[in-house]
Scaffold this motif. Structure first.
Motif, mmCIF file in Angstrom:
data_model
loop_
_atom_site.group_PDB
_atom_site.id
_atom_site.type_symbol
_atom_site.label_atom_id
_atom_site.label_comp_id
_atom_site.label_asym_id
_atom_site.label_seq_id
_atom_site.Cartn_x
_atom_site.Cartn_y
_atom_site.Cartn_z
ATOM 1 N N SER A 1 0.865 -1.180 0.000
ATOM 2 C CA SER A 1 0.000 0.000 0.000
ATOM 3 C C SER A 1 0.902 1.230 0.000
ATOM 4 C CB SER A 1 -0.874 -0.030 1.260
ATOM 5 O OG SER A 1 -1.154 1.268 1.717
ATOM 6 N N THR A 2 0.582 2.199 -0.824
ATOM 7 C CA THR A 2 1.421 3.409 -0.873
ATOM 8 C C THR A 2 1.311 4.184 0.439
ATOM 9 O OG1 THR A 2 -0.380 4.596 -1.993
ATOM 10 C CG2 THR A 2 1.332 3.650 -3.392
ATOM 11 N N GLN B 1 -1.453 -2.398 -5.934
ATOM 12 C CA GLN B 1 -1.334 -2.511 -4.475
ATOM 13 C C GLN B 1 -1.890 -3.876 -4.079
ATOM 14 O OE1 GLN B 1 -1.773 1.643 -2.248
ATOM 15 N NE2 GLN B 1 -3.673 1.072 -3.244
ATOM 16 N N LYS C 1 -5.702 -0.132 1.192
ATOM 17 C CA LYS C 1 -6.556 0.056 2.374
ATOM 18 C C LYS C 1 -7.626 1.112 2.131
ATOM 19 C CE LYS C 1 -3.011 1.143 5.070
ATOM 20 N NZ LYS C 1 -2.180 1.418 6.241
ATOM 21 N N GLY C 2 -8.832 0.836 2.642
ATOM 22 C CA GLY C 2 -9.880 1.841 2.687
ATOM 23 C C GLY C 2 -9.987 2.359 4.107
ATOM 24 N N ARG C 3 -11.021 3.122 4.385
ATOM 25 C CA ARG C 3 -11.229 3.628 5.735
ATOM 26 C C ARG C 3 -11.795 2.505 6.611
ATOM 27 N NH1 ARG C 3 -15.615 6.878 4.964
ATOM 28 N NH2 ARG C 3 -15.417 7.795 7.011
ATOM 29 N N ARG D 1 -11.344 -1.171 5.879
ATOM 30 C CA ARG D 1 -11.915 -1.792 4.691
ATOM 31 C C ARG D 1 -10.823 -1.974 3.643
ATOM 32 N NH1 ARG D 1 -17.115 1.447 5.897
ATOM 33 N NH2 ARG D 1 -15.931 3.220 5.151
ATOM 34 N N GLU E 1 -9.725 -2.177 -3.620
ATOM 35 C CA GLU E 1 -9.296 -2.969 -4.788
ATOM 36 C C GLU E 1 -8.351 -2.134 -5.636
ATOM 37 O OE1 GLU E 1 -9.867 -6.078 -5.394
ATOM 38 O OE2 GLU E 1 -11.192 -6.319 -3.669
ATOM 39 N N LYS F 1 -18.895 5.237 -7.235
ATOM 40 C CA LYS F 1 -17.658 5.818 -6.713
ATOM 41 C C LYS F 1 -16.520 5.613 -7.708
ATOM 42 C CE LYS F 1 -14.939 5.166 -2.485
ATOM 43 N NZ LYS F 1 -15.117 5.031 -1.028
ATOM 44 N N ASN G 1 -10.095 5.011 -9.930
ATOM 45 C CA ASN G 1 -10.307 3.995 -10.957
ATOM 46 C C ASN G 1 -10.163 4.668 -12.316
ATOM 47 O OD1 ASN G 1 -11.013 1.923 -9.071
ATOM 48 N ND2 ASN G 1 -13.036 2.851 -8.876
ATOM 49 N N LYS H 1 -21.384 -0.465 -7.504
ATOM 50 C CA LYS H 1 -21.116 0.784 -6.800
ATOM 51 C C LYS H 1 -19.808 1.476 -7.207
ATOM 52 C CE LYS H 1 -19.545 -1.594 -2.594
ATOM 53 N NZ LYS H 1 -19.662 -1.649 -1.157
HETATM 54 C C1 BT5 Z 1 -11.810 4.738 0.680
HETATM 55 O O1 BT5 Z 1 -12.209 3.948 1.709
HETATM 56 O O2 BT5 Z 1 -12.521 5.137 -0.194
HETATM 57 C C2 BT5 Z 1 -10.320 5.059 0.699
HETATM 58 C C3 BT5 Z 1 -9.589 4.480 -0.468
HETATM 59 C C4 BT5 Z 1 -8.153 4.933 -0.474
HETATM 60 C C5 BT5 Z 1 -7.331 4.154 -1.463
HETATM 61 C C6 BT5 Z 1 -5.957 4.740 -1.627
HETATM 62 S S1 BT5 Z 1 -5.079 4.002 -2.928
HETATM 63 C C7 BT5 Z 1 -3.611 4.752 -2.423
HETATM 64 C C8 BT5 Z 1 -3.592 4.692 -0.916
HETATM 65 N N1 BT5 Z 1 -3.030 3.456 -0.433
HETATM 66 C C9 BT5 Z 1 -3.938 2.709 0.229
HETATM 67 O O3 BT5 Z 1 -3.711 1.600 0.743
HETATM 68 N N2 BT5 Z 1 -5.116 3.348 0.247
HETATM 69 C C10 BT5 Z 1 -5.042 4.640 -0.402
HETATM 70 P P1 BT5 Z 1 -13.719 3.591 2.049
HETATM 71 O O4 BT5 Z 1 -14.560 4.828 2.066
HETATM 72 O O5 BT5 Z 1 -13.642 2.791 3.300
HETATM 73 O O6 BT5 Z 1 -14.196 2.700 0.850
HETATM 74 C C11 BT5 Z 1 -13.849 1.349 0.794
HETATM 75 C C12 BT5 Z 1 -15.020 0.608 0.174
HETATM 76 O O7 BT5 Z 1 -15.115 1.011 -1.196
HETATM 77 C C13 BT5 Z 1 -14.832 -0.895 0.165
HETATM 78 O O8 BT5 Z 1 -15.413 -1.485 1.298
HETATM 79 C C14 BT5 Z 1 -15.553 -1.310 -1.116
HETATM 80 O O9 BT5 Z 1 -16.943 -1.442 -0.879
HETATM 81 C C15 BT5 Z 1 -15.368 -0.103 -2.018
HETATM 82 N N3 BT5 Z 1 -14.213 -0.249 -2.910
HETATM 83 C C16 BT5 Z 1 -13.084 -0.969 -2.758
HETATM 84 N N4 BT5 Z 1 -12.263 -0.807 -3.793
HETATM 85 C C17 BT5 Z 1 -12.888 0.035 -4.654
HETATM 86 C C18 BT5 Z 1 -12.562 0.579 -5.906
HETATM 87 N N5 BT5 Z 1 -11.391 0.327 -6.518
HETATM 88 N N6 BT5 Z 1 -13.472 1.408 -6.496
HETATM 89 C C19 BT5 Z 1 -14.653 1.695 -5.927
HETATM 90 N N7 BT5 Z 1 -15.012 1.208 -4.720
HETATM 91 C C20 BT5 Z 1 -14.145 0.385 -4.092
#
Ligand code: BT5
Length: 239
Positions: free
Chosen positions: A11-12, A34, A38-40, A43, A46, A105, A129, A141
């Motif tokens: 993960s960056t 990656q 990681k998401g928030r 989560r 992808e 999104k 994306n 979504k």
């Molecule tokens: C986010 O979390 O939206 C934060 C995403 C941040 C990603 C960047 S990439 C560079 C940096 N390095 C990392 O490791 N992370 C950051 P959140 O609001 O929690 O949304 C996550 C949710 O979005 C997941 O539970 C899925 O339902 C959905 N999701 C996962 N991957 C997705 C994608 N590529 N496009 C759209 N939705 C996605």
């Protein structure tokens, strides 16, 4: 801005969390893939090949983490609108920092703040994306720039445009102007009906947003005002 590139990384954000000591202020790390994006709220994000996955390091910045986060998402949405050939109006910011195209999104942001001794570190990670495929389970979504415009994009071109916007915004920072632009793009407005969930598997609160959200969101529900911090809640639905 200094840029570091990896073909594959966990993960960056994690990279900057581990290595910020040896890196300069305003340094960007990006990766083609990656393996543990990681998401928030723990989560998963992808992060297959074709997407733009990057994080920016701010060291001892004079601006607050929430301002830096907002500067980054503004740079992303303005760049996406500029790069999109088709209808530009459906792009919007969904509080706190997601970018949506219509009801899907296209981008998410993850912030990490570290206070270590006298150092104040802010890492803002952004996932967009672009050309990447959106898996079956996310297709209802998630959307990509390629799906919207029917063509592929040069990732470094988009990245460079975003990084330049971040630098320019900070060089001549105007908070009131940034807030005005945020309001213009904001999907969540005073009067928007929302469903808020604090943690996974917890109850959902339905209410009405009272003002443009900033670090907090104020929601009126059953005659009572509740205030939630950006890092603590998910907006499940809004209309
Ligand atoms: C986010 O979390 O939206 C934060 C995403 C941040 C990603 C960047 S990439 C560079 C940096 N390095 C990392 O490791 N992370 C950051 P959140 O609001 O929690 O949304 C996550 C949710 O979005 C997941 O539970 C899925 O339902 C959905 N999701 C996962 N991957 C997705 C994608 N590529 N496009 C759209 N939705 C996605």
């Amino acid at each position: 801005m200094k840029k570091i590139h990896f073909d594959e990384i966990d993960s960056t954000n994690t990279y900057l969390e581990k290595n910020y000591m040896n890196l300069p202020d305003l340094c960007a790390v990006y990766a083609a893939i990656q393996t543990a994006g990681k998401g928030r709220l723990n989560r998963k994000w992808e992060s297959g090949r074709g997407g733009l996955w990057f994080s920016v390091l701010f060291k001892n910045s004079e601006w607050s983490p929430s301002t830096l986060q907002r500067v980054c998402s503004m740079a992303s949405i303005q760049t996406l609108i500029r790069c999109s050939d088709k209808d530009k109006t459906p792009f919007g910011l969904k509080w706190p920092n997601d970018i949506y195209y219509k009801d899907k999104k296209i981008s998410g942001c993850l912030q990490k703040n570290i206070f270590s001794g006298s150092d104040q570190i802010c890492i803002v990670g952004t996932g967009i994306n672009v050309n990447n495929a959106i898996g079956e389970e996310l297709r209802h979504k998630g959307v990509s720039l390629k799906m919207i415009n029917d063509r592929e994009y040069e990732l470094t071109d988009i990245l460079d445009k975003i990084l330049l916007k971040i630098e320019r915004e900070l060089e001549a920072f105007d908070e009131a102007d940034l807030h005005e632009r945020y309001k213009n793009y904001s999907i969540i407005k005073p009067g928007t009906k929302v469903k808020v969930q604090q943690f996974e598997n917890e109850g959902i609160m339905v209410g009405e947003v009272l003002d443009y959200p900033t670090d907090d969101i104020r929601i009126l529900s059953d005659g009572k005002v509740s205030v939630f911090k950006a890092g603590d809640v998910t907006l499940k639905e809004w209309e």
